[in-house]
Write a protein that holds these residues in place. Structure first.
Motif, PDB file in Angstrom:
ATOM      1  N   MET A 146     -23.407 -38.147  40.450  1.00 48.40           N
ATOM      2  CA  MET A 146     -24.654 -38.313  39.711  1.00 48.40           C
ATOM      3  C   MET A 146     -25.724 -38.941  40.593  1.00 48.40           C
ATOM      4  SD  MET A 146     -26.163 -37.767  36.864  1.00 48.40           S
ATOM      5  CE  MET A 146     -27.684 -38.246  36.062  1.00 48.40           C
ATOM      6  N   GLU A 147     -25.324 -39.885  41.441  1.00 45.16           N
ATOM      7  CA  GLU A 147     -26.301 -40.539  42.317  1.00 45.16           C
ATOM      8  C   GLU A 147     -26.874 -39.540  43.317  1.00 45.16           C
ATOM      9  OE1 GLU A 147     -24.289 -43.927  44.021  1.00 45.16           O
ATOM     10  OE2 GLU A 147     -25.340 -45.273  42.668  1.00 45.16           O
ATOM     11  N   VAL A 148     -26.005 -38.733  43.904  1.00 43.82           N
ATOM     12  CA  VAL A 148     -26.471 -37.739  44.874  1.00 43.82           C
ATOM     13  C   VAL A 148     -27.361 -36.709  44.187  1.00 43.82           C
ATOM     14  CG1 VAL A 148     -25.751 -36.058  46.607  1.00 43.82           C
ATOM     15  CG2 VAL A 148     -24.348 -38.080  46.192  1.00 43.82           C
ATOM     16  N   LEU A 149     -26.940 -36.265  43.001  1.00 41.10           N
ATOM     17  CA  LEU A 149     -27.725 -35.285  42.248  1.00 41.10           C
ATOM     18  C   LEU A 149     -29.101 -35.836  41.915  1.00 41.10           C
ATOM     19  CD1 LEU A 149     -28.118 -32.733  40.533  1.00 41.10           C
ATOM     20  CD2 LEU A 149     -26.896 -33.871  38.683  1.00 41.10           C
ATOM     21  N   GLN A 150     -29.155 -37.103  41.498  1.00 37.34           N
ATOM     22  CA  GLN A 150     -30.421 -37.710  41.122  1.00 37.34           C
ATOM     23  C   GLN A 150     -31.394 -37.765  42.297  1.00 37.34           C
ATOM     24  OE1 GLN A 150     -31.576 -38.490  38.217  1.00 37.34           O
ATOM     25  NE2 GLN A 150     -33.486 -39.193  39.100  1.00 37.34           N
ATOM     26  N   VAL A 197     -32.273 -33.310  34.536  1.00 40.34           N
ATOM     27  CA  VAL A 197     -31.669 -34.432  35.260  1.00 40.34           C
ATOM     28  C   VAL A 197     -32.550 -35.673  35.173  1.00 40.34           C
ATOM     29  CG1 VAL A 197     -30.934 -35.245  37.531  1.00 40.34           C
ATOM     30  CG2 VAL A 197     -30.397 -32.914  36.811  1.00 40.34           C
ATOM     31  N   ILE A 198     -33.856 -35.505  35.370  1.00 40.60           N
ATOM     32  CA  ILE A 198     -34.771 -36.655  35.324  1.00 40.60           C
ATOM     33  C   ILE A 198     -34.843 -37.221  33.903  1.00 40.60           C
ATOM     34  CG2 ILE A 198     -37.199 -37.319  35.546  1.00 40.60           C
ATOM     35  CD1 ILE A 198     -37.371 -35.452  37.939  1.00 40.60           C
ATOM     36  N   ALA A 199     -34.821 -36.355  32.900  1.00 40.15           N
ATOM     37  CA  ALA A 199     -34.828 -36.831  31.513  1.00 40.15           C
ATOM     38  C   ALA A 199     -33.564 -37.626  31.212  1.00 40.15           C
ATOM     39  CB  ALA A 199     -34.949 -35.648  30.552  1.00 40.15           C
ATOM     40  N   LEU A 200     -32.434 -37.170  31.740  1.00 47.92           N
ATOM     41  CA  LEU A 200     -31.181 -37.911  31.558  1.00 47.92           C
ATOM     42  C   LEU A 200     -31.247 -39.260  32.267  1.00 47.92           C
ATOM     43  CD1 LEU A 200     -28.248 -37.819  30.466  1.00 47.92           C
ATOM     44  CD2 LEU A 200     -27.578 -36.772  32.629  1.00 47.92           C
ATOM     45  N   TYR A 201     -31.835 -39.269  33.462  1.00 49.51           N
ATOM     46  CA  TYR A 201     -31.944 -40.503  34.234  1.00 49.51           C
ATOM     47  C   TYR A 201     -32.858 -41.505  33.533  1.00 49.51           C
ATOM     48  CZ  TYR A 201     -33.198 -43.571  38.140  1.00 49.51           C
ATOM     49  OH  TYR A 201     -33.418 -44.667  38.940  1.00 49.51           O
ATOM     50  N   THR A 202     -33.950 -41.022  32.921  1.00 47.04           N
ATOM     51  CA  THR A 202     -34.898 -41.915  32.245  1.00 47.04           C
ATOM     52  C   THR A 202     -34.501 -42.190  30.791  1.00 47.04           C
ATOM     53  OG1 THR A 202     -36.258 -39.979  31.675  1.00 47.04           O
ATOM     54  CG2 THR A 202     -36.826 -41.195  33.679  1.00 47.04           C
ATOM     55  N   GLN A 203     -33.331 -41.653  30.369  1.00 45.72           N
ATOM     56  CA  GLN A 203     -32.790 -41.881  29.019  1.00 45.72           C
ATOM     57  C   GLN A 203     -33.749 -41.418  27.925  1.00 45.72           C
ATOM     58  OE1 GLN A 203     -31.427 -45.943  28.635  1.00 45.72           O
ATOM     59  NE2 GLN A 203     -30.093 -45.808  30.425  1.00 45.72           N
ATOM     60  N   ASP A 204     -34.377 -40.294  28.168  1.00 47.66           N
ATOM     61  CA  ASP A 204     -35.310 -39.703  27.203  1.00 47.66           C
ATOM     62  C   ASP A 204     -34.588 -38.549  26.494  1.00 47.66           C
ATOM     63  OD1 ASP A 204     -37.330 -38.488  25.784  1.00 47.66           O
ATOM     64  OD2 ASP A 204     -38.810 -38.603  27.403  1.00 47.66           O
ATOM     65  N   THR A 205     -33.974 -38.858  25.339  1.00 48.38           N
ATOM     66  CA  THR A 205     -33.167 -37.874  24.640  1.00 48.38           C
ATOM     67  C   THR A 205     -33.968 -36.653  24.215  1.00 48.38           C
ATOM     68  OG1 THR A 205     -31.788 -39.677  23.804  1.00 48.38           O
ATOM     69  CG2 THR A 205     -31.548 -37.532  22.734  1.00 48.38           C
ATOM     70  N   ALA A 206     -35.180 -36.867  23.726  1.00 48.98           N
ATOM     71  CA  ALA A 206     -36.020 -35.744  23.296  1.00 48.98           C
ATOM     72  C   ALA A 206     -36.319 -34.817  24.466  1.00 48.98           C
ATOM     73  CB  ALA A 206     -37.314 -36.260  22.680  1.00 48.98           C
ATOM     74  N   ALA A 207     -36.598 -35.403  25.635  1.00 47.31           N
ATOM     75  CA  ALA A 207     -36.874 -34.584  26.819  1.00 47.31           C
ATOM     76  C   ALA A 207     -35.621 -33.843  27.282  1.00 47.31           C
ATOM     77  CB  ALA A 207     -37.410 -35.458  27.949  1.00 47.31           C
ATOM     78  N   LEU A 263     -24.459 -47.116  30.712  1.00 46.99           N
ATOM     79  CA  LEU A 263     -23.651 -47.051  31.925  1.00 46.99           C
ATOM     80  C   LEU A 263     -24.539 -46.914  33.160  1.00 46.99           C
ATOM     81  CD1 LEU A 263     -20.874 -44.520  30.770  1.00 46.99           C
ATOM     82  CD2 LEU A 263     -20.773 -47.021  30.747  1.00 46.99           C
ATOM     83  N   SER A 264     -24.027 -47.373  34.302  1.00 41.59           N
ATOM     84  CA  SER A 264     -24.739 -47.158  35.561  1.00 41.59           C
ATOM     85  C   SER A 264     -24.468 -45.732  36.044  1.00 41.59           C
ATOM     86  CB  SER A 264     -24.252 -48.159  36.618  1.00 41.59           C
ATOM     87  OG  SER A 264     -22.876 -47.937  36.904  1.00 41.59           O
ATOM     88  N   LEU A 265     -25.226 -45.286  37.036  1.00 44.31           N
ATOM     89  CA  LEU A 265     -25.058 -43.925  37.555  1.00 44.31           C
ATOM     90  C   LEU A 265     -23.647 -43.704  38.092  1.00 44.31           C
ATOM     91  CD1 LEU A 265     -28.412 -43.199  39.430  1.00 44.31           C
ATOM     92  CD2 LEU A 265     -27.645 -42.290  37.244  1.00 44.31           C
ATOM     93  N   LYS A 266     -23.066 -44.725  38.715  1.00 44.18           N
ATOM     94  CA  LYS A 266     -21.728 -44.583  39.289  1.00 44.18           C
ATOM     95  C   LYS A 266     -20.669 -44.384  38.211  1.00 44.18           C
ATOM     96  CE  LYS A 266     -22.319 -47.020  43.677  1.00 44.18           C
ATOM     97  NZ  LYS A 266     -21.838 -48.097  44.566  1.00 44.18           N
ATOM     98  N   GLU A 267     -20.939 -44.900  37.023  1.00 46.04           N
ATOM     99  CA  GLU A 267     -19.941 -44.813  35.942  1.00 46.04           C
ATOM    100  C   GLU A 267     -20.027 -43.509  35.155  1.00 46.04           C
ATOM    101  OE1 GLU A 267     -19.187 -49.169  34.202  1.00 46.04           O
ATOM    102  OE2 GLU A 267     -21.319 -48.645  34.216  1.00 46.04           O
ATOM    103  N   ILE A 268     -21.083 -42.720  35.373  1.00 43.71           N
ATOM    104  CA  ILE A 268     -21.266 -41.485  34.610  1.00 43.71           C
ATOM    105  C   ILE A 268     -20.472 -40.350  35.244  1.00 43.71           C
ATOM    106  CG2 ILE A 268     -22.933 -39.732  33.903  1.00 43.71           C
ATOM    107  CD1 ILE A 268     -25.020 -41.882  33.651  1.00 43.71           C
TER     108      ILE A 268
END
Length: 572
Positions: A438-442, A341-351, A385-390
């Motif tokens: 997504m916001e709550v999960l993050q 989840v954190i890797a997705l939030y930080t847009q780190d594809t490799a992670a 996209l913003s978190l709300k749009e995901i």
């Protein structure tokens, strides 16, 4: 003998229902999902469980089928009270009148595994008695035995080649074993009660273990209505005070998501089937909603003090029911989920790729470069996209599809989590379509990450790593010099890795085999011709017959090769 007869009758029933709803044709062509869902519901718990297992296979099923299988219900006709009474008294060894002052003969709810009755204990405690349908375990075992025997035949259908049928059977058997053992359900209910009862506006019924057996579970009665009642209620109608149903739906939607995230990240034990039938809404009167006084002891002489909760809770409660399907996540799995989840939030594809790989096991040939490329291409669409749009459920579904396409199988606990998340998302979408899960999960993932983060241990680890690198630093010039000497002396070696190497080698081997067969056939035909020409004309000789035999063998071989080629083309 009776078992064989029941298998025969059950097989006839399955064939009749499959024919009536054209299950094979509709499923293979991904048409009429409602008809297939109805067929599964008619066939009972085994097929309902199979449908629920398949509801996360986004790489196999269309969106309409995913939605249909997620909404599988198992409402069945309740048993006669005489059968229920006999089973209960056999389980307890007492007459019902010795335990209950009242017992409602008519079940108020009935599902595929059991049915529920309202009752009152001798001490006045109102309870719910959930009793297993007589003979349900034997019926499930017959279905599983038939399914196991049918696997070799079903595997011949091209559309089923992407499903590990034996793995599905194992999951179905494990899940049904857990759901038909009410002692396990009572333990699940007790653990869930301790984790969640009175957590904000959440209530969980208490378990009365002294009355629980493998076929019976007794829970505290909690008044309320199915959440479906609120979902279908008019939006502008008043729910309580000046709060409308629309506003109440938003509050309940947020509460459900936060409760689920708390179960996943804080407890590691979550309700795996949170559909509206298992969620009740209870409205609390003003007299019942007063702050509770709490008594505390402190000091060496045991002084007591009382205090109240700081404020009243809202006049509604969400009640969880049915604890047959529960999910477990240990600290390791929760850590891996948090990393993803954190890797997705930080847009780190490799992670993200590494986190997903840690959640999977390899089931066949795996090309890591292809997996990374496919995942990066997919995730790049969401990074702007913003978190709300995901749409988190869509992201999870697509990631699962990429994993299956690359012969990766998710951990069973994670698969159950995604299924539960998909069920909850459908409920929340009906309550509050604007809520961003997504916001709550993050927020919960970050909270869990920092809770597990030990600054002291991390400082030690980084310090040791730094010290190790400093020790190796003086050796660096020598290693560089050795590497340059190796290259200059011509002793260096380059290893090349070819993508899909196994598939390429298999194709080359098949081509070589065909060439060899063609050469052998040509040699046989040529040698047979020489034998026939060189044989005497007066009468057929052994040499002449040998040549004719060669012709015949070559002809039959060529015919079989042609048939095999046409069959493969037809199968594709």
């Amino acid at each position: 003998m009776s078992q064989e007869i029941s298998k025969k009758k059950r097989l006839q029933t399955i064939i009749t229902v499959f024919t009536k709803y054209k299950v094979i044709q509709n499923f293979s062509q991904q048409k009429n999902p409602a008809a297939v869902r109805t067929a599964f519901e008619e066939l009972g718990p085994t097929f309902i469980k199979i449908g629920q297992m398949l509801s996360v296979r986004t790489d196999l099923l269309s969106k309409d089928y995913i939605k249909a299988f997620k909404s599988l219900q198992d409402n069945v006709k309740s048993d006669d009270f005489s059968k229920v009474k006999t089973l209960l008294e056999n389980e307890w060894g007492f007459a019902l009148t010795e335990i209950f002052s009242e017992f409602t003969k008519t079940a108020f709810a009935s599902a595929s595994i059991g049915q529920a009755h309202k009752a009152t204990l001798k001490n006045g405690q109102k309870v719910i008695v959930k009793v297993q349908h007589p003979g349900i375990i034997e019926a499930i075992n017959v279905d599983l035995a038939l399914f196991e025997k049918a696997i070799p035949l079903i595997s011949k259908i091209p559309e089923t080649s992407v499903i590990d049928l034996r793995s599905v059977l194992r999951e179905v058997r494990t899940s049904l074993d857990n759901e038909t053992d009410f002692l396990k359900e009572s333990q699940n209910a007790d653990r869930f009660y301790k984790n969640n009862n009175n957590w904000r506006e959440v209530k969980v019924p208490q378990v009365f273990h002294e009355y629980c057996t493998k076929k019976v579970i007794v829970l505290e009665f909690m008044p309320g209505k199915s959440l479906r009642y609120l979902i279908d209620a008019p939006k502008e109608a008043i729910a309580y005070g000046s709060v409308t149903n629309k506003e109440l739906k938003k509050k309940i939607g947020l509460l459900l998501v936060e409760s689920f995230m708390k179960q996943v990240f804080e407890d590691g034990f979550f309700h795996a089937d949170p559909h509206p039938g298992n969620l009740f809404l209870q409205m609390v009167s003003s007299s019942e909603n007063v702050p509770k006084e709490r008594v505390g002891r402190f000091g060496p002489f045991g002084y007591e003090a009382t205090w109240q909760t700081p404020k009243n809770l809202p006049p509604y409660r969400v009640i969880y029911l049915d604890f047959g399907m529960m999910g477990n996540l240990n600290n390791t799995l929760r850590g891996k989920l948090t990393d993803a989840v954190i890797a997705l939030y930080t847009q780190d594809t490799a992670a993200v790729a590494q986190a997903v790989l840690r959640l999977c096991r390899q089931e066949g040939p795996f090309d890591e470069y292809r997996f990374h490329d496919e995942l990066e291409e997919f995730l790049s669409e969401y990074y702007h996209l913003s978190l709300k749009e995901i749409d988190l459920q869509q992201v999870l579904s697509q990631v699962i599809g990429i994993c299956h396409a690359n012969n990766l199988q998710m951990d069973q606990s994670v698969t159950m989590l995604i299924k539960a998340f998909g069920t909850l998302e459908g409920v929340v979408e009906e309550l509050d379509p604007e809520l961003s899960m997504m916001e709550v999960l993050q927020n919960f993932a970050q909270k869990y990450f920092f809770k597990q983060f030990d600054l002291k241990e991390e400082a030690k680890r980084q310090g040791l790593t730094l010290f190790k690198n400093l020790r190796n630093l003086p050796k660096l010039p020598e290693k560089i010099s050795n590497a340059l000497d190796t290259v200059s002396n011509g002793k260096s070696r380059v290893n090349l890795e070819i993508n899909d190497q196994k598939q390429i080698l298999d194709r080359l081997e098949a081509m070589v085999n065909r060439i060899v067969i063609a050469v052998v056939l040509a040699a046989v035909i040529l040698s047979s011709s020489l034998l026939v020409v060189s044989s005497p004309d007066a009468q057929p000789s052994f040499v002449d017959n040998l040549g004719i035999f060669g012709y015949t063998a070559a002809f039959i071989t060529i015919l079989l090769l042609a048939i095999g080629y046409l069959y493969r083309r037809f199968k594709k």
